[in-house]
Design a protein around this motif. Structure first.
Motif, PDB file in Angstrom:
ATOM      1  N   LEU A  45       2.676  24.945   8.475  1.00  0.00           N
ATOM      2  CA  LEU A  45       2.241  24.380   9.746  1.00  0.00           C
ATOM      3  C   LEU A  45       2.801  25.193  10.907  1.00  0.00           C
ATOM      4  CD1 LEU A  45       3.018  20.668   8.890  1.00  0.00           C
ATOM      5  CD2 LEU A  45       0.733  21.648   9.045  1.00  0.00           C
ATOM      6  N   SER A  46       2.193  25.057  12.063  1.00  0.00           N
ATOM      7  CA  SER A  46       2.720  25.641  13.291  1.00  0.00           C
ATOM      8  C   SER A  46       2.950  24.528  14.299  1.00  0.00           C
ATOM      9  CB  SER A  46       1.741  26.666  13.877  1.00  0.00           C
ATOM     10  OG  SER A  46       1.628  27.794  13.040  1.00  0.00           O
ATOM     11  N   CYS A  47       3.855  24.764  15.226  1.00  0.00           N
ATOM     12  CA  CYS A  47       4.145  23.778  16.272  1.00  0.00           C
ATOM     13  C   CYS A  47       3.680  24.325  17.611  1.00  0.00           C
ATOM     14  CB  CYS A  47       5.635  23.460  16.315  1.00  0.00           C
ATOM     15  SG  CYS A  47       6.116  22.399  17.708  1.00  0.00           S
ATOM     16  N   ASN A  48       2.760  23.615  18.243  1.00  0.00           N
ATOM     17  CA  ASN A  48       2.340  23.973  19.604  1.00  0.00           C
ATOM     18  C   ASN A  48       2.392  22.753  20.515  1.00  0.00           C
ATOM     19  OD1 ASN A  48       0.224  22.502  18.582  1.00  0.00           O
ATOM     20  ND2 ASN A  48      -1.375  23.957  19.154  1.00  0.00           N
ATOM     21  N   ARG A  49       3.279  21.803  20.161  1.00  0.00           N
ATOM     22  CA  ARG A  49       3.288  20.487  20.806  1.00  0.00           C
ATOM     23  C   ARG A  49       3.579  20.545  22.303  1.00  0.00           C
ATOM     24  NH1 ARG A  49       8.522  19.143  17.390  1.00  0.00           N
ATOM     25  NH2 ARG A  49       7.760  17.028  17.252  1.00  0.00           N
ATOM     26  N   HIS A  50       4.312  21.588  22.753  1.00  0.00           N
ATOM     27  CA  HIS A  50       4.722  21.591  24.155  1.00  0.00           C
ATOM     28  C   HIS A  50       3.555  21.753  25.116  1.00  0.00           C
ATOM     29  CE1 HIS A  50       8.277  22.930  21.796  1.00  0.00           C
ATOM     30  NE2 HIS A  50       8.808  21.958  22.508  1.00  0.00           N
ATOM     31  N   ALA A  51       2.418  22.225  24.615  1.00  0.00           N
ATOM     32  CA  ALA A  51       1.249  22.400  25.471  1.00  0.00           C
ATOM     33  C   ALA A  51       0.584  21.078  25.814  1.00  0.00           C
ATOM     34  CB  ALA A  51       0.241  23.333  24.803  1.00  0.00           C
ATOM     35  N   TYR A  52       0.861  20.032  25.008  1.00  0.00           N
ATOM     36  CA  TYR A  52       0.084  18.799  25.201  1.00  0.00           C
ATOM     37  C   TYR A  52       0.872  17.522  24.938  1.00  0.00           C
ATOM     38  CZ  TYR A  52      -0.197  19.207  20.100  1.00  0.00           C
ATOM     39  OH  TYR A  52       0.113  19.337  18.767  1.00  0.00           O
ATOM     40  N   SER A  53       2.188  17.613  24.724  1.00  0.00           N
ATOM     41  CA  SER A  53       2.944  16.425  24.345  1.00  0.00           C
ATOM     42  C   SER A  53       4.288  16.404  25.050  1.00  0.00           C
ATOM     43  CB  SER A  53       3.146  16.396  22.823  1.00  0.00           C
ATOM     44  OG  SER A  53       3.768  15.182  22.427  1.00  0.00           O
ATOM     45  N   CYS A  54       4.982  15.283  24.949  1.00  0.00           N
ATOM     46  CA  CYS A  54       6.362  15.163  25.385  1.00  0.00           C
ATOM     47  C   CYS A  54       6.978  13.988  24.639  1.00  0.00           C
ATOM     48  CB  CYS A  54       6.480  14.979  26.897  1.00  0.00           C
ATOM     49  SG  CYS A  54       5.793  13.413  27.507  1.00  0.00           S
ATOM     50  N   THR A  55       8.275  13.831  24.766  1.00  0.00           N
ATOM     51  CA  THR A  55       9.001  12.763  24.080  1.00  0.00           C
ATOM     52  C   THR A  55       9.592  11.782  25.080  1.00  0.00           C
ATOM     53  OG1 THR A  55       9.584  14.238  22.246  1.00  0.00           O
ATOM     54  CG2 THR A  55      10.916  12.246  22.507  1.00  0.00           C
ATOM     55  N   VAL A  56       9.416  10.494  24.815  1.00  0.00           N
ATOM     56  CA  VAL A  56      10.057   9.443  25.601  1.00  0.00           C
ATOM     57  C   VAL A  56      11.211   8.894  24.772  1.00  0.00           C
ATOM     58  CG1 VAL A  56       9.781   7.253  26.805  1.00  0.00           C
ATOM     59  CG2 VAL A  56       7.849   8.842  26.652  1.00  0.00           C
ATOM     60  N   THR A  57      12.437   9.019  25.271  1.00  0.00           N
ATOM     61  CA  THR A  57      13.589   8.538  24.518  1.00  0.00           C
ATOM     62  C   THR A  57      13.784   7.033  24.705  1.00  0.00           C
ATOM     63  OG1 THR A  57      15.298   8.766  26.237  1.00  0.00           O
ATOM     64  CG2 THR A  57      14.687  10.763  24.994  1.00  0.00           C
ATOM     65  N   VAL A  58      14.718   6.486  23.967  1.00  0.00           N
ATOM     66  CA  VAL A  58      14.967   5.043  24.017  1.00  0.00           C
ATOM     67  C   VAL A  58      15.486   4.584  25.375  1.00  0.00           C
ATOM     68  CG1 VAL A  58      15.386   4.882  21.542  1.00  0.00           C
ATOM     69  CG2 VAL A  58      17.304   5.325  23.087  1.00  0.00           C
ATOM     70  N   THR A  59      16.005   5.514  26.181  1.00  0.00           N
ATOM     71  CA  THR A  59      16.493   5.143  27.512  1.00  0.00           C
ATOM     72  C   THR A  59      15.555   5.609  28.622  1.00  0.00           C
ATOM     73  OG1 THR A  59      17.853   7.161  27.555  1.00  0.00           O
ATOM     74  CG2 THR A  59      18.908   5.123  26.794  1.00  0.00           C
ATOM     75  N   GLY A  60      14.365   6.083  28.262  1.00  0.00           N
ATOM     76  CA  GLY A  60      13.377   6.448  29.255  1.00  0.00           C
ATOM     77  C   GLY A  60      13.391   7.893  29.693  1.00  0.00           C
ATOM     78  N   ASP A  61      14.313   8.689  29.169  1.00  0.00           N
ATOM     79  CA  ASP A  61      14.302  10.111  29.494  1.00  0.00           C
ATOM     80  C   ASP A  61      13.057  10.769  28.910  1.00  0.00           C
ATOM     81  OD1 ASP A  61      16.675  10.243  30.938  1.00  0.00           O
ATOM     82  OD2 ASP A  61      17.904  10.674  29.170  1.00  0.00           O
ATOM     83  N   ILE A  62      12.523  11.736  29.628  1.00  0.00           N
ATOM     84  CA  ILE A  62      11.413  12.531  29.138  1.00  0.00           C
ATOM     85  C   ILE A  62      11.966  13.875  28.680  1.00  0.00           C
ATOM     86  CG2 ILE A  62       9.208  13.623  29.694  1.00  0.00           C
ATOM     87  CD1 ILE A  62       9.139  10.576  29.609  1.00  0.00           C
ATOM     88  N   LEU A  63      11.724  14.213  27.420  1.00  0.00           N
ATOM     89  CA  LEU A  63      12.135  15.487  26.853  1.00  0.00           C
ATOM     90  C   LEU A  63      10.900  16.298  26.489  1.00  0.00           C
ATOM     91  CD1 LEU A  63      14.803  14.256  24.227  1.00  0.00           C
ATOM     92  CD2 LEU A  63      15.152  14.720  26.664  1.00  0.00           C
ATOM     93  N   PRO A  64      10.993  17.627  26.517  1.00  0.00           N
ATOM     94  CA  PRO A  64       9.872  18.432  26.036  1.00  0.00           C
ATOM     95  C   PRO A  64       9.558  18.161  24.570  1.00  0.00           C
ATOM     96  CG  PRO A  64      11.369  19.773  27.366  1.00  0.00           C
ATOM     97  CD  PRO A  64      12.053  18.457  27.127  1.00  0.00           C
ATOM     98  N   CYS A  65      10.595  17.940  23.757  1.00  0.00           N
ATOM     99  CA  CYS A  65      10.457  17.558  22.354  1.00  0.00           C
ATOM    100  C   CYS A  65      11.833  17.108  21.882  1.00  0.00           C
ATOM    101  CB  CYS A  65       9.926  18.717  21.498  1.00  0.00           C
ATOM    102  SG  CYS A  65      11.118  20.059  21.231  1.00  0.00           S
ATOM    103  N   PRO A  66      11.947  16.475  20.718  1.00  0.00           N
ATOM    104  CA  PRO A  66      13.269  16.026  20.276  1.00  0.00           C
ATOM    105  C   PRO A  66      14.277  17.155  20.119  1.00  0.00           C
ATOM    106  CG  PRO A  66      11.554  14.899  19.046  1.00  0.00           C
ATOM    107  CD  PRO A  66      10.866  15.965  19.846  1.00  0.00           C
ATOM    108  N   GLY A  67      13.813  18.362  19.782  1.00  0.00           N
ATOM    109  CA  GLY A  67      14.730  19.483  19.608  1.00  0.00           C
ATOM    110  C   GLY A  67      15.262  20.037  20.913  1.00  0.00           C
ATOM    111  N   ILE A  68      14.506  19.861  21.995  1.00  0.00           N
ATOM    112  CA  ILE A  68      14.966  20.292  23.317  1.00  0.00           C
ATOM    113  C   ILE A  68      15.441  19.049  24.058  1.00  0.00           C
ATOM    114  CG2 ILE A  68      14.381  21.514  25.447  1.00  0.00           C
ATOM    115  CD1 ILE A  68      12.148  22.915  23.964  1.00  0.00           C
TER     116      ILE A  68
END
Length: 344
Positions: free
Chosen positions: A250-273
């Motif tokens: 597989l390849s990861c291109n999630r940053h072009a179209y996704s983001c992560t919402v954490t349990v405290t409301g922070d927005i991250l580019p992805c869980p790894g960042i």
């Protein structure tokens, strides 16, 4: 198979349109840090719920904002174990009612026959933790005795409910580490033979993993594993892909179209960042995406990537693991330090 990506597989034209318009195609949603396991590699160092986790009303609010931005799927991560969150089924029912696809990443221990049937009804695509088919190894990596049996039972209940089938994909998530690397080719075959999608991935060195260097494998060993898995797919299953991290096949291109919402409301580019670019308690999601320099750079990562990743022969389809680069160097645009194509 260069059109296979981590998570939902969206058409390149749709990805480009969402990226250029500041929209989203998917959202990764953490629900709570509560978890019944203590996995040695957990990116979130999960276990107990945090005091300031999002209220249910706040979760619904961010989902409404994400739907206004065009999301088609929600990836339910939990942050801990999502099935321990008391409103998880209610949230998935809400998403299904609005025509939003659901990917559920779960350790499988909380699955019941009734839950499995509800997943079928809602069209949920579950991905269950499977780091080893050996009890001692699985329990060790999960940080709890009996985890192997609980995970196995959850997987069996999903299969009894009808997974996998057309329109009902089932996946198994595996992290590559010292304790399981030798058995992963056999596990790959076991999953392929049952039409379960294997998500064999390299771990990012964050959270609890930083306290467990005994998990580490060398870049050369990871290269050998991925090349072996690619050969198995080519010769036994007629599936062709070029070996490269972070996820086999597989390849990861999630940053072009996704983001992560954490349990405290922070927005991250992805869980790894794990670099907060805003918080939904202070700003609307659309505003965060539009004004964050980090998000804009990552949305066009291929244009800004550094080092050997920029000149790689796979650059049109892969930009390495941005989370791996961030955790190792502090620069999410650096070349992937665990990619053998960069280091050889």
């Amino acid at each position: 198979m260069k059109d296979r990506y981590w998570g939902a597989n969206f058409a390149p034209a749709d990805i480009a349109r969402a990226r250029d318009r500041g929209q989203l195609l998917s959202l990764e949603l953490e629900l709570s840090r509560q978890c019944d396991l203590r996995c040695l590699y957990c990116y979130a160092d999960s276990g107990t719920a945090l005091a300031d986790e999002l209220a249910l009303s706040e979760i619904y609010a961010v989902l409404e904002q994400a739907m206004a931005l065009g999301i088609r799927r929600v990836v339910v991560l939990g942050g801990g174990e999502p099935l321990m969150y008391p409103h998880v089924v209610e949230i998935m029912q809400y998403l299904a009612q609005h025509g939003i696809g659901i990917d559920l990443f779960t350790n499988g221990t909380q699955i019941t026959a009734e839950l499995a049937q509800e997943f079928v009804r809602l069209g949920v695509a579950p991905v269950v933790k499977m780091n080893s088919r050996r009890q001692q190894v699985q329990d060790f990596l999960a940080g709890r005795q009996g985890a192997y049996a609980d995970i196995r039972r959850g997987l069996e209940l999903l299969m009894q409910a009808g997974y996998p089938a057309e329109g009902l994909p089932l996946g198994a998530q595996t992290v590559v580490c010292r304790q399981n690397i030798d058995e992963l080719p056999d596990m790959w075959r076991w999953l392929r033979d049952r039409h379960i999608i294997p998500y064999v991935e390299l771990m990012t060195w964050q959270g609890r993993a930083r306290r467990h260097p005994e998990l580490e494998v060398s870049v050369a060993e990871m290269q050998g594993l991925f090349e072996t898995l690619a050969a198995i797919d080519k010769t036994q299953y007629g599936i062709h892909w070029e070996p490269h991290p972070p996820v086999a096949g597989l390849s990861c291109n999630r940053h072009a179209y996704s983001c992560t919402v954490t349990v405290t409301g922070d927005i991250l580019p992805c869980p790894g960042i794990n670099l907060p670019v805003g918080n939904i308690r202070r700003q609307p999601l659309a505003e965060i995406l539009a004004t964050s320099r980090d998000m804009q750079l990552l949305r066009h990562a291929g244009e800004h990537i550094k080092g050997a990743c920029r000149d790689c022969d796979l650059a049109a389809d892969c930009y390495g693991c941005r989370g791996m680069a961030f955790q190792a160097t502090g620069d999410y645009l650096a070349q992937d330090p665990l990619c053998w194509r960069c280091t050889n």
